[in-house]
Enzyme design. Structure first.
Site, short mmCIF file in Angstrom:
data_model
loop_
_atom_site.label_atom_id
_atom_site.label_comp_id
_atom_site.label_asym_id
_atom_site.label_seq_id
_atom_site.Cartn_x
_atom_site.Cartn_y
_atom_site.Cartn_z
N SER A 14 -74.00 6.55 66.40
CA SER A 14 -74.27 7.91 65.90
C SER A 14 -73.69 8.96 66.85
O SER A 14 -73.28 10.04 66.41
CB SER A 14 -75.77 8.13 65.70
OG SER A 14 -76.46 8.18 66.92
N MET A 95 -73.76 -0.98 76.03
CA MET A 95 -74.88 -1.63 76.70
C MET A 95 -74.44 -2.73 77.67
O MET A 95 -75.01 -3.82 77.69
CB MET A 95 -75.87 -2.17 75.66
CG MET A 95 -76.55 -1.07 74.89
SD MET A 95 -77.30 0.18 75.98
CE MET A 95 -78.37 1.04 74.84
N HIS A 114 -76.94 9.00 78.58
CA HIS A 114 -78.17 8.22 78.77
C HIS A 114 -79.37 9.03 78.27
O HIS A 114 -79.49 10.22 78.60
CB HIS A 114 -78.35 7.86 80.25
CG HIS A 114 -79.54 6.98 80.48
ND1 HIS A 114 -79.66 5.73 79.90
CD2 HIS A 114 -80.68 7.18 81.18
CE1 HIS A 114 -80.81 5.20 80.25
NE2 HIS A 114 -81.45 6.06 81.02
C1 GAR Z 1 -78.11 6.33 72.65
O1 GAR Z 1 -79.45 6.74 72.62
C2 GAR Z 1 -77.59 6.28 74.09
O2 GAR Z 1 -78.05 7.34 74.86
C3 GAR Z 1 -78.14 4.96 74.55
O3 GAR Z 1 -77.87 4.11 73.45
C4 GAR Z 1 -78.00 4.86 72.25
C5 GAR Z 1 -76.81 4.60 71.35
O4 GAR Z 1 -76.98 5.20 70.09
N1 GAR Z 1 -77.54 4.53 75.77
C6 GAR Z 1 -78.23 3.95 76.77
O5 GAR Z 1 -79.40 3.68 76.70
C7 GAR Z 1 -77.41 3.66 78.02
N2 GAR Z 1 -78.25 3.16 79.05
P1 GAR Z 1 -75.76 5.32 69.07
O6 GAR Z 1 -75.10 3.93 69.00
O7 GAR Z 1 -76.35 5.71 67.77
O8 GAR Z 1 -74.80 6.36 69.61
#
Ligand code: GAR
Length: 196
Positions: A14, A95, A114
């Protein structure tokens, strides 16, 4: 000058979509040169394909199965990403922790989003961790940050951050929705302010 971005994802994408939309709307002068995922089923790959952006699926599993090191994976990933000549590498829900084998190839050019404020809730599940901390009375708000990447997880010089309130009647879903809305804004703002 139009910034060339490599966006690394592992999931829904997203935040990748927020970048795609900001570029399409003329709010961000950038071009996404490649979207990389370490998971084949990441919906972000579909978002990229729908937007006509080149994709690269680069899993760790074959490295584990053939006893090749994590450093080798990171170095090979960096070599693949480098072929797209990005100005910036954006970790948007990526990740994996990247070692110096990756980072040294792009000094000062890798940034991470983050879902927590600096120094809080590093690693995965930062949003449920903040929600639980709120229930325990330990915090009254959380937040989101964009930072330059260093080998330590979810640490490094902060480019932008914003506080996100937590309300007593919030469900975890409510908080996640508010956090993602804040992320989508902050990531685009942070990218727009980088001058390189
Ligand atoms: C987001 O909330 C990002 O901040 C987090 O993963 C999610 C990805 O969402 N990242 C972490 O936690 C890094 N440690 P998305 O795939 O919908 O963009």
């Amino acid at each position: 000058m139009t910034k060339h971005l490599a966006v690394l994802i592992s999931g829904s994408g997203s935040n990748l979509q927020a970048i795609i939309d900001a570029i399409a709307a003329g709010r961000l002068d950038a071009q996404i040169v490649v979207v990389v995922s370490n998971r084949r089923e990441a919906f972000g790959l579909t978002r990229a394909e729908q937007a006509g952006i080149p994709t690269l699926y680069f899993p760790l599993k074959p490295y584990k199965e053939s006893a090749r090191s994590r450093e080798q994976y990171d170095a090979d990933l960096a070599a693949q990403v480098a072929t797209y000549a990005p100005d910036l590498i954006v970790l948007a829900g990526w990740m994996h922790v990247l070692s110096p084998s990756f980072l040294d190839r792009f000094p000062g050019r890798v940034l991470n989003l983050h879902p927590a404020l600096p120094g809080q809730f590093a690693g995965t599940h930062a949003i449920p961790a903040a929600y639980a901390a709120f229930q325990q009375g330990e915090i009254d708000h959380t937040g989101v940050m964009v930072h330059w990447v260093v080998p330590q997880v979810d640490a490094g010089p902060v480019l932008a951050s914003v506080a996100v309130p937590i309300y007593p009647d919030d469900s975890l879903d409510d908080l996640e929705t508010r956090m993602h809305q804040a992320e989508h804004r902050l990531l685009v703002e942070a990218l727009a302010q980088i001058d390189r």
